[in-house]
Design a protein around this motif. Structure first.
Motif, PDB file in Angstrom:
ATOM      1  N   TYR A  34      -2.331  -1.949  -8.504  1.00  0.00           N
ATOM      2  CA  TYR A  34      -1.342  -2.508  -9.443  1.00  0.00           C
ATOM      3  C   TYR A  34      -0.020  -2.847  -8.752  1.00  0.00           C
ATOM      4  N   ASP A  35       0.291  -2.101  -7.700  1.00  0.00           N
ATOM      5  CA  ASP A  35       1.592  -2.167  -7.038  1.00  0.00           C
ATOM      6  C   ASP A  35       1.635  -3.360  -6.082  1.00  0.00           C
ATOM      7  N   GLY A  36       2.537  -4.308  -6.360  1.00  0.00           N
ATOM      8  CA  GLY A  36       2.627  -5.498  -5.526  1.00  0.00           C
ATOM      9  C   GLY A  36       2.947  -5.196  -4.077  1.00  0.00           C
ATOM     10  N   GLN A  37       3.761  -4.167  -3.834  1.00  0.00           N
ATOM     11  CA  GLN A  37       4.081  -3.799  -2.458  1.00  0.00           C
ATOM     12  C   GLN A  37       2.840  -3.298  -1.736  1.00  0.00           C
ATOM     13  N   VAL A  38       2.044  -2.477  -2.429  1.00  0.00           N
ATOM     14  CA  VAL A  38       0.805  -1.969  -1.846  1.00  0.00           C
ATOM     15  C   VAL A  38      -0.122  -3.125  -1.500  1.00  0.00           C
ATOM     16  N   VAL A  39      -0.241  -4.083  -2.408  1.00  0.00           N
ATOM     17  CA  VAL A  39      -1.134  -5.222  -2.180  1.00  0.00           C
ATOM     18  C   VAL A  39      -0.682  -6.047  -0.969  1.00  0.00           C
ATOM     19  N   ALA A  40       0.610  -6.348  -0.893  1.00  0.00           N
ATOM     20  CA  ALA A  40       1.120  -7.139   0.225  1.00  0.00           C
ATOM     21  C   ALA A  40       0.905  -6.416   1.548  1.00  0.00           C
ATOM     22  N   HIS A  41       1.198  -5.114   1.556  1.00  0.00           N
ATOM     23  CA  HIS A  41       1.030  -4.335   2.776  1.00  0.00           C
ATOM     24  C   HIS A  41      -0.448  -4.257   3.158  1.00  0.00           C
TER      25      HIS A  41
END
Length: 268
Positions: free
Chosen positions: A107-114
């Motif tokens: 769900y976390d956009g930062q997690v996805v980008a990383h």
């Protein structure tokens, strides 16, 4: 908005303690900020065994994925994956079967980008933005469908995820929709926080997590068992995480402070 009225992530704020970055901190990673470390340290003060708990949860994940890969499961859907760290699902599964495929969802956009940056050179993997509270969006995602064949058995992983879904968002309904999408021979790998063993300690940690981006909802053994639905629990059933097919001898008393239930179920 998503079910339950919670807004989608909208940008990065290092001043808001983030459960994914706190988890990374517990595991000894480097992807966290001062606010995450401060809140994580409060949680550790509330339960000095918390780091051990998180690492036992991670160890269970490794044992379960390896077992399933050795049984011939070569497709994995990992929802609520968090920040990539050492010994990720694809690394474990592909060490058994190099052709194994893994769709990571968070769900976390930062997690996805990383995650996308770290997995760019990892064949057979995808990092997808999706919210477990909207299972249809995940199941119908084009990248998920290209990577995974829903006509063959899939391992669905929800490890330390569902206790961040409050009752108002109907975790049982969410799980029913996810399970219904999986064919016979599929497996469900799940861990979940519970106050059954050490209620006072769990209550203190829950209070700390109320001041993060995702408060927690511990559930009873009966409630966690219900999340498996028609899936048949494999031996030893739903147990404290260290007791699921351990690689070393461990007693129930030793496992009790690790207040995550863990289990693996199979769809007949």
């Amino acid at each position: 908005m998503v079910p339950g009225g919670r807004p989608q992530p909208s940008g990065f704020d290092p001043n808001v303690p983030n459960i994914a970055r706190m988890y990374d901190y517990y595991l000894g990673g480097k992807d966290h900020y001062a606010a995450d470390r401060a809140r994580a340290d409060e949680a550790i003060a509330a339960d000095p065994t918390l780091v051990t708990l998180i690492r036992e949860n991670r160890a269970f994940l490794g044992r379960a994925v390896r077992y399933l890969a050795e049984q011939g499961i070569d497709q994995f859907l990992d929802i609520g994956t968090g920040l990539p760290t050492q010994q990720n699902v694809h690394q474990i599964a592909q060490s058994v079967n190099p052709d194994a495929r893994v769709a990571y969802v968070d769900y976390d956009g930062q997690v996805v980008a990383h995650g996308r940056a770290l997995l760019a050179d990892s064949p057979g993997t995808r990092m997808i933005e999706g919210d477990v509270r909207d299972p249809r969006q995940i199941l119908e995602n084009a990248e998920v469908r290209r990577l995974l064949d829903f006509g063959r058995p899939i391992a669905l992983l929800l490890v330390a995820t569902l206790h961040f879904i409050p009752d108002v968002d109907d975790p049982q309904g969410i799980m029913a929709e996810l399970r219904d999408a999986l064919p016979s021979g599929s497996h469900l790998v799940l861990t979940h926080a519970s106050a059954d063993g050490v209620p006072d300690v769990v209550a203190k940690v829950v209070e700390v997590y109320k001041r993060t981006n995702a408060p927690g909802t511990p559930r009873t053994r009966e409630q966690v068992t219900a999340l498996f639905g028609e899936f048949e629990l494999l031996d030893p059933g739903l147990v404290w995480a260290p007791l699921w097919r351990p690689e070393r001898s461990i007693t129930v008393a030793e496992a009790l402070p690790i207040w995550f239930y863990a289990g693996v179920g199979r769809r007949p």
